[in-house]
Design a protein around this motif. Sequence first.
Motif, PDB file in Angstrom:
ATOM      1  N   PRO A   1       0.811  -1.229   0.000  1.00 13.66           N
ATOM      2  CA  PRO A   1       0.000   0.000   0.000  1.00 13.66           C
ATOM      3  C   PRO A   1       0.837   1.270   0.000  1.00 13.66           C
ATOM      4  N   TYR A   2       1.950   1.260   0.723  1.00 11.68           N
ATOM      5  CA  TYR A   2       2.802   2.446   0.777  1.00 11.68           C
ATOM      6  C   TYR A   2       3.608   2.607  -0.515  1.00 11.68           C
ATOM      7  N   ILE A   3       3.916   1.496  -1.171  1.00 10.04           N
ATOM      8  CA  ILE A   3       4.580   1.573  -2.470  1.00 10.04           C
ATOM      9  C   ILE A   3       3.678   2.275  -3.474  1.00 10.04           C
ATOM     10  N   CYS A   4       2.398   1.895  -3.483  1.00 15.35           N
ATOM     11  CA  CYS A   4       1.444   2.528  -4.402  1.00 15.35           C
ATOM     12  C   CYS A   4       1.292   4.011  -4.097  1.00 15.35           C
ATOM     13  N   ALA A   5       1.180   4.361  -2.801  1.00 13.35           N
ATOM     14  CA  ALA A   5       1.017   5.768  -2.436  1.00 13.35           C
ATOM     15  C   ALA A   5       2.226   6.590  -2.859  1.00 13.35           C
ATOM     16  N   CYS A   6       3.423   6.038  -2.655  1.00 13.47           N
ATOM     17  CA  CYS A   6       4.646   6.761  -2.998  1.00 13.47           C
ATOM     18  C   CYS A   6       4.773   6.949  -4.511  1.00 13.47           C
ATOM     19  N   ALA A   7       4.456   5.911  -5.281  1.00 15.58           N
ATOM     20  CA  ALA A   7       4.556   6.012  -6.733  1.00 15.58           C
ATOM     21  C   ALA A   7       3.490   6.942  -7.308  1.00 15.58           C
ATOM     22  N   ILE A   8       2.276   6.892  -6.758  1.00 15.38           N
ATOM     23  CA  ILE A   8       1.183   7.716  -7.289  1.00 15.38           C
ATOM     24  C   ILE A   8       1.435   9.192  -7.035  1.00 15.38           C
ATOM     25  N   VAL A   9       1.907   9.530  -5.821  1.00 13.14           N
ATOM     26  CA  VAL A   9       2.101  10.943  -5.511  1.00 13.14           C
ATOM     27  C   VAL A   9       3.184  11.548  -6.399  1.00 13.14           C
ATOM     28  N   MET A  10       4.228  10.782  -6.694  1.00 12.10           N
ATOM     29  CA  MET A  10       5.266  11.299  -7.580  1.00 12.10           C
ATOM     30  C   MET A  10       4.784  11.392  -9.020  1.00 12.10           C
ATOM     31  N   GLY A  11       3.971  10.412  -9.436  1.00 10.54           N
ATOM     32  CA  GLY A  11       3.428  10.466 -10.792  1.00 10.54           C
ATOM     33  C   GLY A  11       2.500  11.654 -10.998  1.00 10.54           C
ATOM     34  N   GLN A  12       1.661  11.947  -9.994  1.00 10.50           N
ATOM     35  CA  GLN A  12       0.763  13.101 -10.112  1.00 10.50           C
ATOM     36  C   GLN A  12       1.537  14.410 -10.175  1.00 10.50           C
ATOM     37  N   THR A  13       2.576  14.521  -9.370  1.00  9.17           N
ATOM     38  CA  THR A  13       3.339  15.770  -9.356  1.00  9.17           C
ATOM     39  C   THR A  13       4.059  16.000 -10.672  1.00  9.17           C
ATOM     40  N   LEU A  14       4.748  14.987 -11.176  1.00 10.69           N
ATOM     41  CA  LEU A  14       5.507  15.152 -12.422  1.00 10.69           C
ATOM     42  C   LEU A  14       4.598  15.307 -13.635  1.00 10.69           C
ATOM     43  N   ALA A  15       3.343  14.914 -13.524  1.00 15.18           N
ATOM     44  CA  ALA A  15       2.443  15.057 -14.667  1.00 15.18           C
ATOM     45  C   ALA A  15       2.101  16.522 -14.947  1.00 15.18           C
ATOM     46  N   VAL A  16       2.133  17.373 -13.904  1.00 19.83           N
ATOM     47  CA  VAL A  16       1.765  18.780 -14.095  1.00 19.83           C
ATOM     48  C   VAL A  16       2.887  19.750 -13.748  1.00 19.83           C
ATOM     49  N   PHE A  17       3.785  19.347 -12.866  1.00 20.09           N
ATOM     50  CA  PHE A  17       4.874  20.241 -12.456  1.00 20.09           C
ATOM     51  C   PHE A  17       6.210  19.638 -12.862  1.00 20.09           C
ATOM     52  N   PRO A  18       7.016  20.374 -13.614  1.00 22.05           N
ATOM     53  CA  PRO A  18       6.793  21.735 -14.119  1.00 22.05           C
ATOM     54  C   PRO A  18       6.300  21.836 -15.557  1.00 22.05           C
TER      55      PRO A  18
END
Length: 307
Positions: free
Chosen positions: A144-161
């Motif tokens: 579960p923590y692997i998924c949370a860590c990967a998802i949060v980084m994927g969401q950030t890099l998708a829009v920033f910068p």
Amino acid sequence: MAVSMFAWTQLNRKLGTHMSGGHGYEVLPSATAADSGEGAAEGEEEGRSSAFASTSLPGQQFGVMLEGSPRQTRDLQSASTFEQNESGVTAAAATATTEMNDLETNGGCMEASVDPEPKLPAWISTLGLENAQQLYRAYSETFPYICACAIVMGQTLAVFPPLTEAIVSSPKSTPKVTHLTAWHFLLFNIGDYLGRLCTKWIKCSSPRILHAVNGLRTLLIPLFLMFPTLATPAQRVLLIHSDLLFLFLVLVLGWTNGWVATIALIAGPRHATNKELAGSVLGFAMCIGLVVGAIASYPVLLLAGIS
């Protein structure tokens, strides 16, 4: 990745062969019993030979000669020493037997309380990667923590910068912020730092809360798409004309990124047996999220009209 996996497998195989090459040995019960018997016999002989030095009769301590011949005195001293040694050996054997029974009882309890090893998937066994048992266990314990860590980084890099730096100040914004791109970089890094720092006070051990925060962060992607960019057509109806709101959303993006990622890296290894390996797996998951987010930024830019 393939080369690293091959090298890791070979290293584990060599280490396993080295550890089983004779550094450890197993003590047989018969050998232990023989050693104990020899030790007891030697103790008896030493006790008999040192009877004059170690044992003194009460009369001798006060300088009083006992009645009888010297030979009878030596016999009495040897007999008392032998009885003391024999009682000591018997007590030691009883203590050793009690400790062995306690160890067997505790060992059974420990074996019963240890969680069974998770079974490897069939495709791993087919490829001959049985040495990946520890890696798979760490992965299953922190999934579960692997998924949370990967998802949060994927969401950030998708829009920033890629997307956020393309957003420009709206002419209808009140107030209008100059140097919007520079300010948004500064606020994101401040938010990311504060999010990591706030883990000292805002703690979380439930992966459901982390996934809920990630679900809410997904709403930031369509919100950023509503701000004007250099490629926005003039006939497009924009819903958001506020530079301050844009900077606030960037600050929220950075804060949630730092908080969720740090919480996942802290709480994940606590649920794993091998904490060092679990930390490495979470770090690798973060890198995977960065790669996925960078790839996802291309369709996001296409939705914003940026080629």
